[in-house]
Write an enzyme that holds these catalytic residues in place. Sequence first.
Site, PDB file in Angstrom:
ATOM      1  CE  LYS A   1      -2.170  -1.131   3.838  1.00  0.00           C
ATOM      2  NZ  LYS A   1      -1.474  -2.399   4.196  1.00  0.00           N
TER       3      LYS A   1
ATOM      4  NE  ARG B   1      -4.753  -1.502   9.810  1.00  0.00           N
ATOM      5  CZ  ARG B   1      -3.624  -1.069   9.239  1.00  0.00           C
ATOM      6  NH1 ARG B   1      -3.539   0.145   8.766  1.00  0.00           N
ATOM      7  NH2 ARG B   1      -2.596  -1.870   9.145  1.00  0.00           N
TER       8      ARG B   1
ATOM      9  NE  ARG C   1       2.251  -5.022  11.087  1.00  0.00           N
ATOM     10  CZ  ARG C   1       3.373  -4.780  10.389  1.00  0.00           C
ATOM     11  NH1 ARG C   1       4.537  -5.268  10.799  1.00  0.00           N
ATOM     12  NH2 ARG C   1       3.316  -4.053   9.303  1.00  0.00           N
TER      13      ARG C   1
ATOM     14  NE  ARG D   1       6.143  -0.145  10.182  1.00  0.00           N
ATOM     15  CZ  ARG D   1       5.054  -0.227   9.451  1.00  0.00           C
ATOM     16  NH1 ARG D   1       4.998   0.406   8.283  1.00  0.00           N
ATOM     17  NH2 ARG D   1       4.020  -0.921   9.858  1.00  0.00           N
TER      18      ARG D   1
ATOM     19  NE  ARG E   1       8.208  -2.337   6.255  1.00  0.00           N
ATOM     20  CZ  ARG E   1       6.929  -1.992   6.199  1.00  0.00           C
ATOM     21  NH1 ARG E   1       6.500  -1.208   5.227  1.00  0.00           N
ATOM     22  NH2 ARG E   1       6.084  -2.434   7.098  1.00  0.00           N
TER      23      ARG E   1
HETATM   24  P1  AP5 Z   1       4.692  -1.490   1.840  1.00  0.00           P
HETATM   25  O1  AP5 Z   1       4.435  -0.734   0.599  1.00  0.00           O
HETATM   26  O2  AP5 Z   1       5.209  -0.734   3.019  1.00  0.00           O
HETATM   27  O3  AP5 Z   1       3.362  -2.299   2.255  1.00  0.00           O
HETATM   28  P2  AP5 Z   1       2.149  -1.822   3.147  1.00  0.00           P
HETATM   29  O4  AP5 Z   1       0.952  -2.553   2.661  1.00  0.00           O
HETATM   30  O5  AP5 Z   1       2.073  -0.326   3.191  1.00  0.00           O
HETATM   31  O6  AP5 Z   1       2.661  -2.428   4.523  1.00  0.00           O
HETATM   32  P3  AP5 Z   1       2.740  -1.788   5.965  1.00  0.00           P
HETATM   33  O7  AP5 Z   1       3.530  -2.706   6.826  1.00  0.00           O
HETATM   34  O8  AP5 Z   1       3.207  -0.375   5.937  1.00  0.00           O
HETATM   35  O9  AP5 Z   1       1.225  -1.883   6.310  1.00  0.00           O
HETATM   36  P4  AP5 Z   1       0.526  -2.010   7.633  1.00  0.00           P
HETATM   37  O10 AP5 Z   1      -0.871  -2.006   7.189  1.00  0.00           O
HETATM   38  O11 AP5 Z   1       0.919  -3.073   8.562  1.00  0.00           O
HETATM   39  O12 AP5 Z   1       1.102  -0.725   8.378  1.00  0.00           O
HETATM   40  P5  AP5 Z   1       0.453   0.629   8.841  1.00  0.00           P
HETATM   41  O13 AP5 Z   1       1.546   1.592   8.893  1.00  0.00           O
HETATM   42  O14 AP5 Z   1      -0.774   0.947   8.064  1.00  0.00           O
HETATM   43  O15 AP5 Z   1       5.647  -2.719   1.471  1.00  0.00           O
HETATM   44  C1  AP5 Z   1       6.121  -3.591   2.452  1.00  0.00           C
HETATM   45  C2  AP5 Z   1       7.517  -4.084   2.022  1.00  0.00           C
HETATM   46  O16 AP5 Z   1       7.396  -4.823   0.804  1.00  0.00           O
HETATM   47  C3  AP5 Z   1       8.494  -2.935   1.715  1.00  0.00           C
HETATM   48  O17 AP5 Z   1       9.782  -3.302   2.139  1.00  0.00           O
HETATM   49  C4  AP5 Z   1       8.437  -2.789   0.192  1.00  0.00           C
HETATM   50  O18 AP5 Z   1       9.637  -2.292  -0.348  1.00  0.00           O
HETATM   51  C5  AP5 Z   1       8.180  -4.232  -0.226  1.00  0.00           C
HETATM   52  N1  AP5 Z   1       7.410  -4.335  -1.474  1.00  0.00           N
HETATM   53  C6  AP5 Z   1       6.399  -3.533  -1.881  1.00  0.00           C
HETATM   54  N2  AP5 Z   1       5.920  -3.926  -3.071  1.00  0.00           N
HETATM   55  C7  AP5 Z   1       6.656  -5.030  -3.427  1.00  0.00           C
HETATM   56  C8  AP5 Z   1       6.642  -5.895  -4.563  1.00  0.00           C
HETATM   57  N3  AP5 Z   1       5.781  -5.734  -5.569  1.00  0.00           N
HETATM   58  N4  AP5 Z   1       7.522  -6.927  -4.579  1.00  0.00           N
HETATM   59  C9  AP5 Z   1       8.389  -7.123  -3.547  1.00  0.00           C
HETATM   60  N5  AP5 Z   1       8.472  -6.319  -2.459  1.00  0.00           N
HETATM   61  C10 AP5 Z   1       7.595  -5.285  -2.393  1.00  0.00           C
HETATM   62  O19 AP5 Z   1      -0.051   0.234  10.313  1.00  0.00           O
HETATM   63  C11 AP5 Z   1       0.855  -0.037  11.361  1.00  0.00           C
HETATM   64  C12 AP5 Z   1       0.059  -0.142  12.671  1.00  0.00           C
HETATM   65  O20 AP5 Z   1      -0.577   1.125  12.963  1.00  0.00           O
HETATM   66  C13 AP5 Z   1      -1.089  -1.152  12.675  1.00  0.00           C
HETATM   67  O21 AP5 Z   1      -0.634  -2.454  12.991  1.00  0.00           O
HETATM   68  C14 AP5 Z   1      -2.001  -0.568  13.745  1.00  0.00           C
HETATM   69  O22 AP5 Z   1      -1.524  -0.859  15.041  1.00  0.00           O
HETATM   70  C15 AP5 Z   1      -1.864   0.927  13.515  1.00  0.00           C
HETATM   71  N6  AP5 Z   1      -2.868   1.458  12.568  1.00  0.00           N
HETATM   72  C16 AP5 Z   1      -2.619   2.029  11.358  1.00  0.00           C
HETATM   73  N7  AP5 Z   1      -3.769   2.401  10.773  1.00  0.00           N
HETATM   74  C17 AP5 Z   1      -4.761   2.040  11.617  1.00  0.00           C
HETATM   75  C18 AP5 Z   1      -6.182   2.138  11.566  1.00  0.00           C
HETATM   76  N8  AP5 Z   1      -6.814   2.686  10.495  1.00  0.00           N
HETATM   77  N9  AP5 Z   1      -6.902   1.660  12.611  1.00  0.00           N
HETATM   78  C19 AP5 Z   1      -6.295   1.127  13.698  1.00  0.00           C
HETATM   79  N10 AP5 Z   1      -4.950   0.994  13.815  1.00  0.00           N
HETATM   80  C20 AP5 Z   1      -4.200   1.451  12.785  1.00  0.00           C
END
Ligand code: AP5
Length: 193
Positions: free
Chosen positions: A14, A89, A146, A134, A128
């Site tokens: 994402k 979410r 997660r 992180r 990552r």
């Molecule tokens: P990346 O692009 O970062 O993937 P992502 O889907 O954004 O993954 P995140 O880990 O950032 O998502 P998340 O939902 O857990 O985290 P968030 O910050 O929202 O890619 C991941 C890796 O893969 C990178 O190294 C990238 O380079 C690699 N990659 C990408 N595309 C690729 C490809 N095609 N091929 C190979 N490699 C690739 O949430 C974190 C925490 O915050 C949650 O756990 C929760 O506690 C809290 N939180 C956030 N939002 C909410 C909400 N709305 N409600 C409640 N809690 C929340």
Amino acid sequence: MFNIILFGPPGSGKGTQSEKLIATYGLIHLSTGDLLRSEISRKTPLGLEAKSIMDSGQLVPDEVVVGMISSALDANPVAKGFLFDGFPRTVAQSEALDKLLALKKTTIGIVLALEVSEEELVHRLLNRGLTSGRSDDTNEAVIRARIIEYQNKTSVVADYYSKAGKVVSVKGEGTVDQIFASLCSEIDKRMSI
Ligand code: AP5
């Protein structure tokens, strides 16, 4: 105004795709994960409360993230549109977002759901975690927590938007550019309606 939800499990790409999409379509990027990490790095009361929850792989309370999104929408009154990344979410967050957008006389145009296998998600996030700093990426048990939280509370968000015919599934494995092309193709179809 055209608003997009980029939907998918942790590690589905994402954040990576959001960077490219906002540059192409001129949208404002709203990532609740980034907003929460900014609160943590500034050591605000909200950040201190959120940190332990995020470190365990659980979701922070709905009212916290809805409040952040409401403020961010108000801070960008002339936006061409918003790209929501990692939000909503839960169904409660989806309902709250619909109400906030209705106040601004707009709605969600499309929900793009990235499909990636669980083993690939774990592999990407552990990889990552070697460099990201992180804390929720360094421990496989937290990464799997997660993913379980996503399956239990977040996957139903796709059902919520499916009822309105807004969800399009996109293969999230392949090169970043291939996936970006698929996403753009779906957005362009919807934008031209
Ligand atoms: P990346 O692009 O970062 O993937 P992502 O889907 O954004 O993954 P995140 O880990 O950032 O998502 P998340 O939902 O857990 O985290 P968030 O910050 O929202 O890619 C991941 C890796 O893969 C990178 O190294 C990238 O380079 C690699 N990659 C990408 N595309 C690729 C490809 N095609 N091929 C190979 N490699 C690739 O949430 C974190 C925490 O915050 C949650 O756990 C929760 O506690 C809290 N939180 C956030 N939002 C909410 C909400 N709305 N409600 C409640 N809690 C929340």
